[in-house]
Scaffold this motif. Structure first.
Motif, PDB file in Angstrom:
ATOM      1  N   MET A   1      -6.293 -16.885  34.976  1.00 27.98           N
ATOM      2  CA  MET A   1      -7.675 -16.952  34.518  1.00 27.98           C
ATOM      3  C   MET A   1      -8.151 -18.397  34.478  1.00 27.98           C
ATOM      4  O   MET A   1      -7.359 -19.315  34.266  1.00 27.98           O
ATOM      5  CB  MET A   1      -7.789 -16.363  33.100  1.00 27.98           C
ATOM      6  CG  MET A   1      -7.511 -14.900  33.018  1.00 27.98           C
ATOM      7  SD  MET A   1      -7.489 -14.303  31.320  1.00 27.98           S
ATOM      8  CE  MET A   1      -9.050 -14.816  30.706  1.00 27.98           C
ATOM      9  N   GLU A   2      -9.438 -18.570  34.660  1.00 33.74           N
ATOM     10  CA  GLU A   2     -10.057 -19.880  34.502  1.00 33.74           C
ATOM     11  C   GLU A   2     -10.648 -19.935  33.099  1.00 33.74           C
ATOM     12  O   GLU A   2     -11.601 -19.229  32.784  1.00 33.74           O
ATOM     13  CB  GLU A   2     -11.155 -20.076  35.555  1.00 33.74           C
ATOM     14  CG  GLU A   2     -11.812 -21.416  35.511  1.00 33.74           C
ATOM     15  CD  GLU A   2     -10.897 -22.522  35.996  1.00 33.74           C
ATOM     16  OE1 GLU A   2     -11.048 -23.653  35.491  1.00 33.74           O
ATOM     17  OE2 GLU A   2     -10.036 -22.270  36.848  1.00 33.74           O
ATOM     18  N   LEU A   3     -10.060 -20.750  32.240  1.00 36.28           N
ATOM     19  CA  LEU A   3     -10.539 -20.848  30.868  1.00 36.28           C
ATOM     20  C   LEU A   3     -11.730 -21.792  30.795  1.00 36.28           C
ATOM     21  O   LEU A   3     -11.754 -22.821  31.470  1.00 36.28           O
ATOM     22  CB  LEU A   3      -9.430 -21.361  29.947  1.00 36.28           C
ATOM     23  CG  LEU A   3      -8.246 -20.431  29.720  1.00 36.28           C
ATOM     24  CD1 LEU A   3      -7.193 -21.126  28.882  1.00 36.28           C
ATOM     25  CD2 LEU A   3      -8.695 -19.161  29.038  1.00 36.28           C
ATOM     26  N   PRO A   4     -12.693 -21.472  29.941  1.00 36.19           N
ATOM     27  CA  PRO A   4     -13.815 -22.406  29.765  1.00 36.19           C
ATOM     28  C   PRO A   4     -13.351 -23.672  29.051  1.00 36.19           C
ATOM     29  O   PRO A   4     -12.297 -23.705  28.418  1.00 36.19           O
ATOM     30  CB  PRO A   4     -14.805 -21.612  28.906  1.00 36.19           C
ATOM     31  CG  PRO A   4     -14.026 -20.517  28.290  1.00 36.19           C
ATOM     32  CD  PRO A   4     -12.851 -20.256  29.175  1.00 36.19           C
ATOM     33  N   ASP A   5     -14.158 -24.706  29.149  1.00 33.06           N
ATOM     34  CA  ASP A   5     -13.802 -25.992  28.540  1.00 33.06           C
ATOM     35  C   ASP A   5     -13.612 -25.882  27.038  1.00 33.06           C
ATOM     36  O   ASP A   5     -12.701 -26.487  26.474  1.00 33.06           O
ATOM     37  CB  ASP A   5     -14.858 -27.042  28.842  1.00 33.06           C
ATOM     38  CG  ASP A   5     -14.820 -27.495  30.289  1.00 33.06           C
ATOM     39  OD1 ASP A   5     -13.755 -27.339  30.911  1.00 33.06           O
ATOM     40  OD2 ASP A   5     -15.845 -28.003  30.774  1.00 33.06           O
ATOM     41  N   TRP A   6     -14.449 -25.101  26.352  1.00 31.72           N
ATOM     42  CA  TRP A   6     -14.308 -24.949  24.908  1.00 31.72           C
ATOM     43  C   TRP A   6     -13.001 -24.249  24.554  1.00 31.72           C
ATOM     44  O   TRP A   6     -12.400 -24.540  23.533  1.00 31.72           O
ATOM     45  CB  TRP A   6     -15.513 -24.213  24.295  1.00 31.72           C
ATOM     46  CG  TRP A   6     -15.672 -22.798  24.780  1.00 31.72           C
ATOM     47  CD1 TRP A   6     -16.446 -22.364  25.806  1.00 31.72           C
ATOM     48  CD2 TRP A   6     -15.018 -21.643  24.248  1.00 31.72           C
ATOM     49  NE1 TRP A   6     -16.322 -21.015  25.963  1.00 31.72           N
ATOM     50  CE2 TRP A   6     -15.455 -20.542  25.010  1.00 31.72           C
ATOM     51  CE3 TRP A   6     -14.115 -21.418  23.219  1.00 31.72           C
ATOM     52  CZ2 TRP A   6     -15.016 -19.249  24.774  1.00 31.72           C
ATOM     53  CZ3 TRP A   6     -13.686 -20.132  22.978  1.00 31.72           C
ATOM     54  CH2 TRP A   6     -14.133 -19.058  23.747  1.00 31.72           C
TER      55      TRP A   6
END
Length: 108
Positions: free
Chosen positions: A32-37
């Motif tokens: 998965m690509e996690l968001p920056d937050w």
């Protein structure tokens, strides 16, 4: 040597219960690509866990809040924390903590 199947199954189950919670999140999150937050939030998890463990050891004795004026561990934590901030050395911090608690236990 005889194999006791009940013990073998307990060991196998324990290994599975230890292995799965560590591997499954890595397998899922690696795809998965996690968001920056989310990544910023995950950066604080180790610090939070360490603070909870250290705080409990410093402030509680036998499940009760330790009196501050007789709490040697808390008194030893103060110079240890200062050494940690000034040197940023894990070895120096551990040595300072050990020396601090040894001196306090010897004299108090």
């Amino acid at each position: 040597m005889e194999v006791r199947w009940d013990i073998f199954l307990i060991i196998l189950g324990s290994a599975l219960v230890t292995f799965l919670p560590r591997v499954l999140p890595l397998m899922v999150l690696s795809r998965m690509e996690l968001p920056d937050w989310g990544i910023r939030w995950l950066n604080y998890v180790p610090i939070s866990v360490m603070a909870a463990l250290v705080g409990q050891e410093l402030l509680l004795h036998d499940g009760q809040l330790a009196p501050l004026f007789t709490n040697l561990e808390l008194m030893a934590a103060i110079p240890t924390f200062l050494v940690a901030i000034m040197t940023r050395s894990l070895l120096g911090t551990v040595v300072a903590g050990m020396i601090s608690i040894m001196i306090l236990r010897y004299f108090l």
